[in-house]
Design an enzyme around this catalytic site. Structure first.
Site, short mmCIF file in Angstrom:
data_model
loop_
_atom_site.label_atom_id
_atom_site.label_comp_id
_atom_site.label_asym_id
_atom_site.label_seq_id
_atom_site.Cartn_x
_atom_site.Cartn_y
_atom_site.Cartn_z
N ARG A 173 21.03 37.47 -6.45
CA ARG A 173 21.06 38.66 -5.60
C ARG A 173 21.42 38.26 -4.17
O ARG A 173 20.88 37.30 -3.63
CB ARG A 173 19.69 39.35 -5.60
CG ARG A 173 19.78 40.77 -5.04
CD ARG A 173 18.53 41.58 -5.29
NE ARG A 173 18.90 42.96 -5.55
CZ ARG A 173 18.18 44.01 -5.21
NH1 ARG A 173 17.01 43.86 -4.64
NH2 ARG A 173 18.59 45.23 -5.48
N HIS B 55 16.82 34.87 -5.76
CA HIS B 55 16.75 35.84 -4.66
C HIS B 55 17.41 35.24 -3.42
O HIS B 55 16.79 34.47 -2.69
CB HIS B 55 15.29 36.18 -4.38
CG HIS B 55 15.08 37.38 -3.50
ND1 HIS B 55 16.10 37.95 -2.77
CD2 HIS B 55 13.97 38.12 -3.25
CE1 HIS B 55 15.60 39.00 -2.10
NE2 HIS B 55 14.32 39.12 -2.38
N TYR C 6 15.21 36.29 3.25
CA TYR C 6 14.25 35.26 2.83
C TYR C 6 14.92 33.87 2.86
O TYR C 6 16.02 33.73 3.38
CB TYR C 6 13.63 35.64 1.48
CG TYR C 6 12.91 36.97 1.62
CD1 TYR C 6 11.81 37.08 2.48
CD2 TYR C 6 13.37 38.13 1.00
CE1 TYR C 6 11.17 38.30 2.70
CE2 TYR C 6 12.73 39.35 1.21
CZ TYR C 6 11.64 39.43 2.06
OH TYR C 6 11.01 40.63 2.28
N GLY D 279 16.46 51.59 -7.18
CA GLY D 279 15.16 51.05 -6.76
C GLY D 279 14.09 52.10 -6.65
O GLY D 279 13.28 52.31 -7.56
N ALA E 192 18.77 37.31 -1.10
CA ALA E 192 18.98 38.51 -0.26
C ALA E 192 17.86 38.69 0.76
O ALA E 192 16.90 37.93 0.81
CB ALA E 192 19.09 39.74 -1.17
N HIS E 193 18.04 39.73 1.60
CA HIS E 193 16.95 40.34 2.38
C HIS E 193 16.23 39.46 3.39
O HIS E 193 15.06 39.70 3.70
CB HIS E 193 15.92 40.97 1.43
CG HIS E 193 16.50 42.10 0.63
ND1 HIS E 193 16.01 42.52 -0.58
CD2 HIS E 193 17.58 42.88 0.87
CE1 HIS E 193 16.73 43.52 -1.04
NE2 HIS E 193 17.70 43.75 -0.18
N GLN F 27 12.93 37.75 -10.94
CA GLN F 27 13.51 37.36 -9.65
C GLN F 27 12.64 36.26 -9.03
O GLN F 27 11.44 36.45 -8.81
CB GLN F 27 13.58 38.55 -8.69
CG GLN F 27 14.36 38.17 -7.42
CD GLN F 27 14.36 39.22 -6.34
OE1 GLN F 27 13.31 39.76 -6.01
NE2 GLN F 27 15.52 39.53 -5.80
C1 LIG Z 1 8.76 48.98 -2.70
C2 LIG Z 1 10.00 48.13 -2.66
C3 LIG Z 1 9.91 46.81 -3.00
C4 LIG Z 1 11.07 46.01 -3.01
N1 LIG Z 1 10.96 44.71 -3.43
C5 LIG Z 1 12.06 43.95 -3.57
C6 LIG Z 1 11.99 42.66 -4.13
O1 LIG Z 1 10.93 42.17 -4.53
N2 LIG Z 1 13.15 41.95 -4.22
C7 LIG Z 1 14.35 42.45 -3.81
O2 LIG Z 1 15.38 41.76 -3.92
N3 LIG Z 1 14.45 43.70 -3.31
C8 LIG Z 1 13.35 44.46 -3.20
N4 LIG Z 1 13.46 45.76 -2.76
C9 LIG Z 1 14.80 46.35 -2.58
C10 LIG Z 1 15.18 47.11 -3.86
O3 LIG Z 1 15.36 46.23 -4.97
C11 LIG Z 1 16.49 47.90 -3.68
O4 LIG Z 1 17.56 47.03 -3.46
C12 LIG Z 1 16.35 48.87 -2.51
O5 LIG Z 1 15.22 49.70 -2.67
C13 LIG Z 1 17.60 49.75 -2.36
O6 LIG Z 1 17.82 50.50 -3.52
P1 LIG Z 1 17.40 52.06 -3.60
O7 LIG Z 1 18.09 52.74 -2.47
O8 LIG Z 1 17.91 52.48 -4.96
O9 LIG Z 1 15.92 52.13 -3.48
C14 LIG Z 1 12.32 46.55 -2.66
C15 LIG Z 1 12.39 47.89 -2.28
C16 LIG Z 1 11.26 48.68 -2.27
C17 LIG Z 1 11.38 50.14 -1.90
#
Ligand SMILES: Cc1cc2nc3c(=O)[nH]c(=O)nc-3n(C[C@H](O)[C@H](O)[C@H](O)COP(=O)(O)O)c2cc1C
Length: 365
Positions: free
Chosen positions: A228, A176, A181, A319, A178-179, A104
């Site tokens: 994503r 990436h 950024y 995740g 998403a989220h 990613q």
């Molecule tokens: C510790 C942690 C680190 C994460 N780091 C990233 C990341 O680097 N990139 C990203 O797109 N999402 C990241 N996420 C989001 C996860 O990829 C995932 O979408 C999120 O945890 C929801 O899924 P889950 O309910 O199965 O945990 C992170 C989540 C957690 C808990």
């Protein structure tokens, strides 16, 4: 007694572009903050190989495209020769066990502070509005609004990072978007306040994202590029007033580039880590997108199975439970109990604790 392999939808094989996957359970990108000095470390060999199954898809943690891309401690990069070399043994270990491994690639944009930027400069974004200092415990600094003439440099950094990922041995990259950024900061109308060709209408707000995708696809080939998105999420004060329209527009636009997959966060994950009720669904995006569709966010065994069975998604990303259960596909196959994750150790720099010390299931293979 052990269930037969392939006895549940999550355990059925699937062809994702040129990749023959043996099951539908994906390791999504998980930032672990253990890449000291932005260099991937030898302990990541064990971490990723523990989570590898033959024919399983893994996506490496968010990896910086340049020296302006960071906003969190000890996250890996892929813009220097040293970083590329450091990734190689990690990628090799995943391949030795038969995994398919994407990287990613990200730029945090304004989710950063002077202390992470070269020469203590301002982080960059689509806007000059900063994230509220202190949000999520970060010391966010006010960003510099990227000028139009600066944008091609960032696009080019994504292109070079994708090239480097392939050189490091990765099977492909996940852009990436998403989220909250940088790419999301351009797409979402509650952040992007530009009046030039990168802001205003939905089409213009998505322009930066699509320029990045186009550059990466031209560099390494669409069969090795996924993206994503989290249109419904509101992380780091990055929300959109019409997430359904945004998601659908992007799903359709990405079809023009032939991306191998689209990986989308469930609307129920409006906030990081919280599973809320939502009237929305990813189904419209799923139907619009022609490639492989990966759904993520709050999944367990039953709803993951149901999503595959009903054609709601092709693959499901797990995740936090994959973080805490290195043998997750086996546990889901056997419907075995899951280790609980410990959020206190998600982002600590320890090379073992909360990283490679989650136990495997004690049953004969
Ligand atoms: C510790 C942690 C680190 C994460 N780091 C990233 C990341 O680097 N990139 C990203 O797109 N999402 C990241 N996420 C989001 C996860 O990829 C995932 O979408 C999120 O945890 C929801 O899924 P889950 O309910 O199965 O945990 C992170 C989540 C957690 C808990």
């Amino acid at each position: 007694m052990a269930a037969k392999p392939n006895s549940i939808p999550l355990l059925t094989p699937y062809k994702m572009g040129n990749f023959n996957l043996s099951h539908r359970i994906v390791l999504p990108p998980l930032t672990r903050s253990r890449s000291y000095g932005n260099i991937p470390q030898p302990h990541a060999v064990l971490y990723y190989s523990q989570r590898t199954t033959p024919g399983g898809l893994l996506i490496a943690e968010a990896t910086g495209i340049s020296n302006t891309a960071q906003g969190y401690p000890e996250t890996p990069g892929i813009w220097t020769r040293e970083q590329v070399e450091a990734w190689k043994p990690i990628v090799d270990a995943v391949h030795e066990k038969g995994g398919v491994f994407f990287c990613q690639i990200w730029h945090v944009g304004r989710v950063s502070s002077y202390s992470y930027q070269p020469n203590g400069e301002a982080p960059m974004s689509s806007t000059d509005k900063g994230v509220t200092p202190g949000l999520d415990g970060g010391d966010w600094s006010p960003p510099h609004r990227l000028r139009v003439d600066e944008i091609p440099h960032i696009v080019n950094d994504f292109r070079l990072a994708a090239r480097n990922a392939i050189e490091a041995g990765f099977d492909g990259v996940e852009v990436h978007g998403a989220h909250g950024y940088l790419i999301d900061q351009f797409m979402k109308d509650q952040v992007n306040d530009r009046t030039d060709e990168y802001g205003g209408s939905l089409e213009k707000r998505c322009c930066f994202a699509l320029e990045v995708v186009e550059a990466v696809v031209n560099e390494i080939g669409a069969d090795r590029v996924g993206m994503r998105l989290s249109p419904f999420a509101d992380y780091m004060e990055t929300a959109d007033s019409d997430p359904n329209a945004l998601g659908l527009y992007m799903a359709n636009a990405l079809n023009n580039y032939g991306l191998v997959y689209l990986h989308v966060i469930e609307p129920r994950m409006v906030r990081m880590g919280d599973k809320l009720e939502s009237p929305h669904s990813l189904f419209t995006m799923r139907k619009a997108f022609k490639g492989t569709f990966i759904a993520a966010g709050g999944y367990r065994r039953d709803d993951g199975d149901k999503a595959i069975e009903e054609g709601y998604a092709d693959l499901i990303a797990y995740g936090r439970v994959f973080l805490a259960n290195p043998d997750l596909p086996r546990r889901l196959e056997l419907n075995a109990p899951l280790n609980k994750y410990d959020r206190n150790t998600f982002y600590i720099p320890d090379p073992v604790v909360g990283y490679t010390d989650y136990p495997f299931l004690e049953v004969p293979a």
